[in-house]
Scaffold this motif. Structure first.
Motif, mmCIF file in Angstrom:
data_model
loop_
_atom_site.group_PDB
_atom_site.id
_atom_site.type_symbol
_atom_site.label_atom_id
_atom_site.label_comp_id
_atom_site.label_asym_id
_atom_site.label_seq_id
_atom_site.Cartn_x
_atom_site.Cartn_y
_atom_site.Cartn_z
ATOM 1 N N ASN A 80 0.799 -1.220 0.000
ATOM 2 C CA ASN A 80 0.000 0.000 0.000
ATOM 3 C C ASN A 80 0.833 1.271 0.000
ATOM 4 O OD1 ASN A 80 -2.329 -1.471 -0.133
ATOM 5 N ND2 ASN A 80 -2.753 -1.386 2.053
ATOM 6 N N SER A 81 2.145 1.140 0.186
ATOM 7 C CA SER A 81 3.021 2.318 0.102
ATOM 8 C C SER A 81 3.790 2.348 -1.215
ATOM 9 C CB SER A 81 4.002 2.341 1.287
ATOM 10 O OG SER A 81 4.808 1.178 1.291
ATOM 11 N N GLY A 82 3.386 1.489 -2.165
ATOM 12 C CA GLY A 82 3.974 1.547 -3.505
ATOM 13 C C GLY A 82 5.266 0.790 -3.676
ATOM 14 N N HIS A 83 5.459 -0.296 -2.923
ATOM 15 C CA HIS A 83 6.709 -1.066 -3.028
ATOM 16 C C HIS A 83 6.436 -2.538 -3.352
ATOM 17 C CE1 HIS A 83 9.248 2.219 -1.671
ATOM 18 N NE2 HIS A 83 8.419 2.429 -0.654
ATOM 19 N N VAL A 84 5.526 -2.782 -4.294
ATOM 20 C CA VAL A 84 5.213 -4.159 -4.666
ATOM 21 C C VAL A 84 6.423 -4.826 -5.322
ATOM 22 C CG1 VAL A 84 3.693 -5.650 -6.032
ATOM 23 C CG2 VAL A 84 2.774 -3.608 -4.915
ATOM 24 N N LEU A 85 7.205 -4.064 -6.071
ATOM 25 C CA LEU A 85 8.407 -4.637 -6.692
ATOM 26 C C LEU A 85 9.378 -5.161 -5.641
ATOM 27 C CD1 LEU A 85 9.164 -2.140 -9.615
ATOM 28 C CD2 LEU A 85 8.588 -4.562 -9.812
ATOM 29 N N GLU A 86 9.519 -4.401 -4.550
ATOM 30 C CA GLU A 86 10.427 -4.850 -3.495
ATOM 31 C C GLU A 86 9.895 -6.101 -2.791
ATOM 32 O OE1 GLU A 86 9.879 -1.604 -4.138
ATOM 33 O OE2 GLU A 86 11.920 -1.277 -4.857
ATOM 34 N N THR A 87 8.559 -6.208 -2.679
ATOM 35 C CA THR A 87 8.007 -7.441 -2.092
ATOM 36 C C THR A 87 8.282 -8.630 -3.003
ATOM 37 O OG1 THR A 87 5.783 -7.317 -3.093
ATOM 38 C CG2 THR A 87 6.136 -6.084 -1.048
ATOM 39 N N SER A 88 8.235 -8.395 -4.302
ATOM 40 C CA SER A 88 8.531 -9.468 -5.257
ATOM 41 C C SER A 88 9.983 -9.934 -5.121
ATOM 42 C CB SER A 88 8.259 -8.982 -6.688
ATOM 43 O OG SER A 88 8.533 -9.998 -7.623
ATOM 44 N N ILE A 89 10.900 -8.982 -5.028
ATOM 45 C CA ILE A 89 12.306 -9.346 -4.814
ATOM 46 C C ILE A 89 12.444 -10.155 -3.531
ATOM 47 C CG2 ILE A 89 14.624 -8.450 -4.315
ATOM 48 C CD1 ILE A 89 13.946 -6.007 -6.020
ATOM 49 N N GLY A 90 11.739 -9.721 -2.485
ATOM 50 C CA GLY A 90 11.828 -10.406 -1.196
ATOM 51 C C GLY A 90 11.434 -11.861 -1.284
ATOM 52 N N TYR A 91 10.338 -12.144 -1.993
ATOM 53 C CA TYR A 91 9.889 -13.535 -2.075
ATOM 54 C C TYR A 91 10.712 -14.350 -3.067
ATOM 55 C CZ TYR A 91 6.207 -12.471 1.181
ATOM 56 O OH TYR A 91 5.529 -12.102 2.324
ATOM 57 N N TYR A 92 11.367 -13.681 -4.015
ATOM 58 C CA TYR A 92 12.345 -14.396 -4.838
ATOM 59 C C TYR A 92 13.572 -14.779 -4.006
ATOM 60 C CZ TYR A 92 10.210 -13.636 -9.435
ATOM 61 O OH TYR A 92 9.381 -13.673 -10.520
ATOM 62 N N LEU A 93 13.890 -13.939 -3.022
ATOM 63 C CA LEU A 93 15.060 -14.198 -2.170
ATOM 64 C C LEU A 93 14.797 -15.266 -1.111
ATOM 65 C CD1 LEU A 93 16.417 -10.569 -1.525
ATOM 66 C CD2 LEU A 93 17.517 -12.359 -2.879
ATOM 67 N N CYS A 94 13.524 -15.622 -0.896
ATOM 68 C CA CYS A 94 13.181 -16.576 0.175
ATOM 69 C C CYS A 94 13.967 -17.889 0.110
ATOM 70 C CB CYS A 94 11.680 -16.859 0.174
ATOM 71 S SG CYS A 94 10.740 -15.689 1.169
ATOM 72 N N PRO A 95 14.076 -18.533 -1.066
ATOM 73 C CA PRO A 95 14.836 -19.799 -1.092
ATOM 74 C C PRO A 95 16.284 -19.623 -0.651
ATOM 75 C CG PRO A 95 13.542 -19.537 -3.094
ATOM 76 C CD PRO A 95 13.473 -18.227 -2.364
ATOM 77 N N LEU A 96 16.885 -18.482 -1.020
ATOM 78 C CA LEU A 96 18.272 -18.240 -0.637
ATOM 79 C C LEU A 96 18.364 -17.919 0.858
ATOM 80 C CD1 LEU A 96 19.358 -16.158 -3.753
ATOM 81 C CD2 LEU A 96 19.599 -18.598 -3.350
ATOM 82 N N PHE A 139 16.870 -8.131 -10.238
ATOM 83 C CA PHE A 139 16.045 -9.279 -10.610
ATOM 84 C C PHE A 139 16.831 -10.276 -11.452
ATOM 85 C CE2 PHE A 139 12.111 -6.834 -9.598
ATOM 86 C CZ PHE A 139 11.439 -7.841 -8.920
ATOM 87 N N ALA A 140 17.618 -9.773 -12.407
ATOM 88 C CA ALA A 140 18.371 -10.661 -13.301
ATOM 89 C C ALA A 140 19.346 -11.531 -12.516
ATOM 90 C CB ALA A 140 19.105 -9.840 -14.354
ATOM 91 N N LEU A 141 20.053 -10.930 -11.566
ATOM 92 C CA LEU A 141 21.034 -11.691 -10.788
ATOM 93 C C LEU A 141 20.349 -12.685 -9.844
ATOM 94 C CD1 LEU A 141 23.633 -8.864 -10.052
ATOM 95 C CD2 LEU A 141 23.936 -10.841 -11.545
ATOM 96 N N VAL A 142 19.242 -12.261 -9.235
ATOM 97 C CA VAL A 142 18.503 -13.174 -8.356
ATOM 98 C C VAL A 142 17.923 -14.331 -9.166
ATOM 99 C CG1 VAL A 142 16.470 -13.411 -6.865
ATOM 100 C CG2 VAL A 142 17.982 -11.436 -6.609
ATOM 101 N N TRP A 143 17.345 -14.024 -10.342
ATOM 102 C CA TRP A 143 16.796 -15.080 -11.205
ATOM 103 C C TRP A 143 17.888 -16.060 -11.640
ATOM 104 C CZ3 TRP A 143 13.637 -11.151 -14.556
ATOM 105 C CH2 TRP A 143 12.393 -10.929 -13.941
ATOM 106 N N ALA A 144 19.076 -15.513 -11.963
ATOM 107 C CA ALA A 144 20.186 -16.383 -12.372
ATOM 108 C C ALA A 144 20.548 -17.339 -11.232
ATOM 109 C CB ALA A 144 21.395 -15.536 -12.770
ATOM 110 N N GLY A 145 20.581 -16.807 -10.007
ATOM 111 C CA GLY A 145 20.883 -17.644 -8.846
ATOM 112 C C GLY A 145 19.828 -18.715 -8.638
ATOM 113 N N ILE A 146 18.555 -18.323 -8.792
ATOM 114 C CA ILE A 146 17.454 -19.280 -8.635
ATOM 115 C C ILE A 146 17.548 -20.383 -9.686
ATOM 116 C CG2 ILE A 146 14.954 -19.541 -8.915
ATOM 117 C CD1 ILE A 146 14.703 -16.729 -7.650
ATOM 118 N N ALA A 147 17.882 -19.989 -10.925
ATOM 119 C CA ALA A 147 18.005 -20.975 -12.005
ATOM 120 C C ALA A 147 19.092 -21.998 -11.697
ATOM 121 C CB ALA A 147 18.302 -20.263 -13.329
#
Length: 326
Positions: free
Chosen positions: A111-127, A299-307
């Motif tokens: 609600n404060s306009g940081h949905v992108l940061e929440t997305s990064i956060g949940y991509y980082l969860c496995p790490l 996002f690109a670096l996190v996605w590469a790590g996830i892959a």
């Protein structure tokens, strides 16, 4: 002899059909679970005219009501025996507070306009889970996990340098969810009774927060409302949405618990990226958040790590198969 083979074939066919049905059911349960999680930012935007802390409290209460009512209806989940176990109380009170903190940060961030940061956060969860595994359970990193961790760290550092401090939201979400999982894992209690007891405890905390907030309204100003163009103003509809927040909290958890018993952890692992991907799409194309170069690099670096982490088990399995064949 032919009769026996025919009966056996029918039974084997029945088993295979049942297995396929089970796998398909589990896949759909996991799919709908992650779709609901991925589209939740839209729901929170509808409630953005209410302070995030108040939304969190109502979410805690109604999630508890829904889960406990379900337990009573099915008459298959006993959990009150956990109240007599001091270790269980400590475990689920801790996990309940941690997951409530995660929920609160998430609602406020959306609600404060940081949905992108929440997305990064949940991509980082496995790490973050990997990190908790090293620190708490003394697990060792594989080569792929080391590379993935380094890539994610590089992406986060670049984001901090190029974009600013909003990355703390990503860290807070990833770490709190990983710690939540770690507390539950160390507890070692059954999933459904544990979830019911945890919900009972968080529901009581939610009631306490609401009571204090209505007695001292200044409490809500810690997270003042930030209405978006999607915010609902009709009081009746708002009340219904607050009740629905609890239902939408409980349903994905129940779907996930059911799916975990029907499909492999590999499939669940891949499907966990559906949620943050939908959040990313919503942030850019629905909420109009700016997708900057810093976001793209992170996002690109996190996605590469996830892959790398996702592919590594298959590579190891292929190598083991090749050795056996040799």
């Amino acid at each position: 002899m032919l009769w026996a083979l025919t009966i056996c074939g029918r039974r084997m066919g029945g088993v295979e059909q049942e297995q396929q049905k089970t796998d398909r059911t589990g896949f759909l349960e996991a799919l709908f679970c992650h779709i609901i999680w991925g589209l939740m930012p839209i729901y929170w935007k509808l409630l953005s005219g209410i302070p995030a802390f108040q939304v969190l409290a109502w979410r805690m209460v109604w999630a508890a009501v829904f889960i406990l009512a379900l337990c009573v209806l099915v008459k298959r989940v006993r959990f009150l025996y956990l109240a007599r176990d001091p270790r269980a109380v400590k475990t689920f009170l801790s996990s309940g507070i941690i997951v409530s903190l995660n929920w609160g940060i998430y609602v406020w961030a959306v609600n404060s306009g940081h949905v992108l940061e929440t997305s990064i956060g949940y991509y980082l969860c496995p790490l973050a889970n990997i990190f908790c595994g090293i620190v708490v359970f003394k697990e060792r990193l594989t080569t792929g996990q080391k590379i993935a961790t380094a890539l994610a760290a590089a992406g986060v550092v670049f984001f901090i340098v190029a974009h600013g401090g909003a990355i703390w939201i990503s860290f807070a979400l990833a770490i709190s969810f990983a710690v939540y999982g770690t507390v539950k894992k160390r507890g070692g209690y059954e999933a459904l009774p544990g979830m019911a007891f945890e919900s009972l405890l968080t529901g009581v905390i939610g009631i306490a927060i609401l009571a204090i907030g209505f007695a001292f309204p200044a409490l809500w100003q810690f997270t003042p409302p930030m209405p978006s163009p999607m915010a609902v103003t009709d009081q009746t509809l708002l009340a219904a949405l607050l009740v629905g927040a609890g239902v939408l909290t409980a349903i994905p958890l129940l779907l996930f618990s059911a799916a975990a018993n029907r499909v492999s952890m590999t499939i669940l692992g891949f499907m966990q990226y559906i949620g943050p991907t939908l959040a990313l799409i919503s942030a850019v194309f629905l909420f109009g958040e700016a997708f900057t170069f810093a976001h793209a690099v992170c996002f690109a670096l996190v996605w590469a790590g996830i892959a790398i982490v996702s592919i590594e088990p298959f590579v190891r399995r292929a190598r083991r198969s090749a050795r056996r064949s040799a």
